[in-house]
Design an enzyme around this catalytic site. Structure first.
Site, PDB file in Angstrom:
ATOM      1  N   SER A  30      36.022  40.064  35.402  1.00 57.82           N
ATOM      2  CA  SER A  30      35.287  38.804  35.256  1.00 57.82           C
ATOM      3  C   SER A  30      34.716  38.752  33.843  1.00 57.82           C
ATOM      4  O   SER A  30      34.685  39.753  33.118  1.00 57.82           O
ATOM      5  CB  SER A  30      34.161  38.724  36.284  1.00 57.82           C
ATOM      6  OG  SER A  30      33.131  39.650  35.962  1.00 57.82           O
ATOM      7  N   GLY A  71      34.398  36.197  46.757  1.00 57.55           N
ATOM      8  CA  GLY A  71      35.823  36.450  46.909  1.00 57.55           C
ATOM      9  C   GLY A  71      36.724  35.625  46.018  1.00 57.55           C
ATOM     10  O   GLY A  71      37.948  35.757  46.100  1.00 57.55           O
ATOM     11  N   ALA A  72      36.160  34.785  45.146  1.00 57.79           N
ATOM     12  CA  ALA A  72      37.001  33.945  44.291  1.00 57.79           C
ATOM     13  C   ALA A  72      37.887  34.797  43.377  1.00 57.79           C
ATOM     14  O   ALA A  72      39.066  34.510  43.185  1.00 57.79           O
ATOM     15  CB  ALA A  72      36.143  33.007  43.460  1.00 57.79           C
ATOM     16  N   GLY A  73      37.299  35.856  42.806  1.00 53.53           N
ATOM     17  CA  GLY A  73      38.079  36.729  41.939  1.00 53.53           C
ATOM     18  C   GLY A  73      39.158  37.478  42.691  1.00 53.53           C
ATOM     19  O   GLY A  73      40.248  37.736  42.160  1.00 53.53           O
ATOM     20  N   ASP A  74      38.885  37.827  43.950  1.00 51.51           N
ATOM     21  CA  ASP A  74      39.875  38.514  44.772  1.00 51.51           C
ATOM     22  C   ASP A  74      41.028  37.573  45.111  1.00 51.51           C
ATOM     23  O   ASP A  74      42.204  37.962  45.061  1.00 51.51           O
ATOM     24  CB  ASP A  74      39.233  39.036  46.052  1.00 51.51           C
ATOM     25  CG  ASP A  74      38.020  39.913  45.784  1.00 51.51           C
ATOM     26  OD1 ASP A  74      38.081  40.707  44.825  1.00 51.51           O
ATOM     27  OD2 ASP A  74      37.022  39.791  46.508  1.00 51.51           O
ATOM     28  N   ASN A 127      44.256  30.882  39.623  1.00 49.83           N
ATOM     29  CA  ASN A 127      43.163  29.914  39.484  1.00 49.83           C
ATOM     30  C   ASN A 127      43.135  28.943  40.662  1.00 49.83           C
ATOM     31  O   ASN A 127      42.062  28.556  41.140  1.00 49.83           O
ATOM     32  CB  ASN A 127      43.318  29.119  38.188  1.00 49.83           C
ATOM     33  CG  ASN A 127      42.897  29.902  36.959  1.00 49.83           C
ATOM     34  OD1 ASN A 127      42.293  30.972  37.064  1.00 49.83           O
ATOM     35  ND2 ASN A 127      43.228  29.391  35.794  1.00 49.83           N
TER      36      ASN A 127
END
Length: 377
Positions: free
Chosen positions: A187, A237-240, A264
């Protein structure tokens, strides 16, 4: 030079290995437990990979006290409990002032826990220190291309109260392995602990930037990948999910920029829901069709222009962006069915369920700042 996720041969079925423990997350606000949740990057990644029909094996450890139902059965340890995180907030503080503590830690994943097999892609996605240097090294030996979420490598835990801090990658036992991995995801808040300029000499570095999309760094290029508009309900969990989309795209033969765009896309869908994301089946099918069409186009183009590296943004990249944007118009899981207001919710655990799980509006695996230790890189 970025390691290629796939050569120019006819597309075949690929296998992925995902390594990282599930955990129990607890949100505490003003000394009151607000909610509990299934945690762990593997749970969010599986939502994306399963939806896109990507064949994957999962190696996750839990204790006999693990309470959630998951699609991929974990290894149950007889000697330790499930990893538990507590995230502390106060009314007077901002989200950046949270205190995150690992209360209990399940056994780490050791090389002997990994299957005696070969995989095309491997993902090291620990959240509680369960990935060991020797385990990552074994994954590198087993998998053609390895993706690493930096949080699996740089989190450290206070020996007294479990408070989570970050250390620079070069202060860990993972640093010597950097030149052997394919992709490193971080991130924007974690990137300073990597030294992107140094890391990009050895592998592809992808830095996620929330509403600003992401940036792909290779040895010679730096590409900004557009975001998708999103109404943020819960960043957990967006990055996952991003990583799941990135990997799914590369599995299907997309160029790196197109795969990052797919990442994305799924990250933007995840922030619009509370809990493990539930993707509308019609939308998922439209995405699968677009990815298949895109991968076939890229295959033909790559055959004609073999010298063009897959890390470059394809000329028709914007067309893929438009196609995914159109797919996103298909109604997904209604936000209003699972949305609840943290500030007006009672301090009990009886919160509305979403996808079968009681959820935190924020939890330890989301991409938010965690204070670093005082030592300098």
């Amino acid at each position: 030079m970025v390691k290629e996720a796939k050569d120019s041969s006819v597309p075949t079925t690929h296998r992925c290995l995902i390594v990282g423990n599930y955990c129990h997350d607890v949100l505490i606000k003003d000394d009151v437990v607000i909610a509990e949740s299934l945690g762990g990057a593997a749970s969010f990644i599986s939502a994306v990979l399963d939806g896109l029909s990507v064949s994957s094996d999962y190696i996750s450890k839990v204790g006999p006290d693990f309470v959630y139902s998951v699609n991929h059965r974990p290894i149950t340890s007889s000697s330790s409990k499930t990893t538990v995180f507590h995230a502390y907030f106060s009314t007077a503080s901002t989200r950046q002032d949270r205190i995150l503590k690992r209360v209990t830690a399940c056994d780490p994943v050791t090389p002997s826990d990994l299957p005696n097999s070969k995989f095309d892609f491997g993902l090291a996605v620990g959240v509680g220190g369960e990935i060991l240097p020797e385990t990552l090294e074994r994954m590198i030996e087993m998998c053609k291309v390895v993706f690493v979420d930096i949080q699996a490598l740089i989190r450290v835990f206070d020996p007294v109260d479990g408070t989570v801090n970050l250390v620079h990658l070069n202060q860990t036992g993972f640093w010597p392995l950097l030149n052997r991995i394919g992709y490193l995801k971080a991130s924007a808040d974690e990137a300073p602990f990597v030294d992107v300029e140094e890391a990009r000499k050895w592998c592809c570095v992808v830095v996620t930037k929330g509403k600003d999309g992401c940036t792909v760094y290779s040895k010679d290029e730096e590409l900004s990948i557009a975001p998708f508009p999103a109404y943020q309900v819960d960043p957990t969990g967006a990055g996952d999910s991003f990583l799941g989309g990135l990997v799914a795209g590369l599995v299907d033969g997309l160029a790196v920029p197109d795969a990052a765009l797919l990442g994305n896309f799924f990250g933007s869908l995840t922030v619009g829901q509370i809990g493990l994301p539930k993707f509308d089946s019609r939308m998922v099918q439209k995405v699968k069709d677009e990815v298949l069409k895109r991968s076939l186009q890229h295959f033909v183009s790559h055959e004609k222009h073999e010298d063009e590296p897959k890390r470059l943004k394809p000329l028709d990249h914007e067309e893929f962006l438009a196609a995914l944007s159109a797919a996103k118009v298909v109604p997904a899981y209604p936000i209003k069915e699972c949305k609840w207001d943290l500030h007006s919710s009672p301090g009990a655990l009886e919160q509305p369920a979403c996808n079968g799980h009681r959820r935190l509006p924020l939890n330890p695996v989301c991409e938010e700042p965690i204070k670093s230790v005082d030592s300098k890189p």
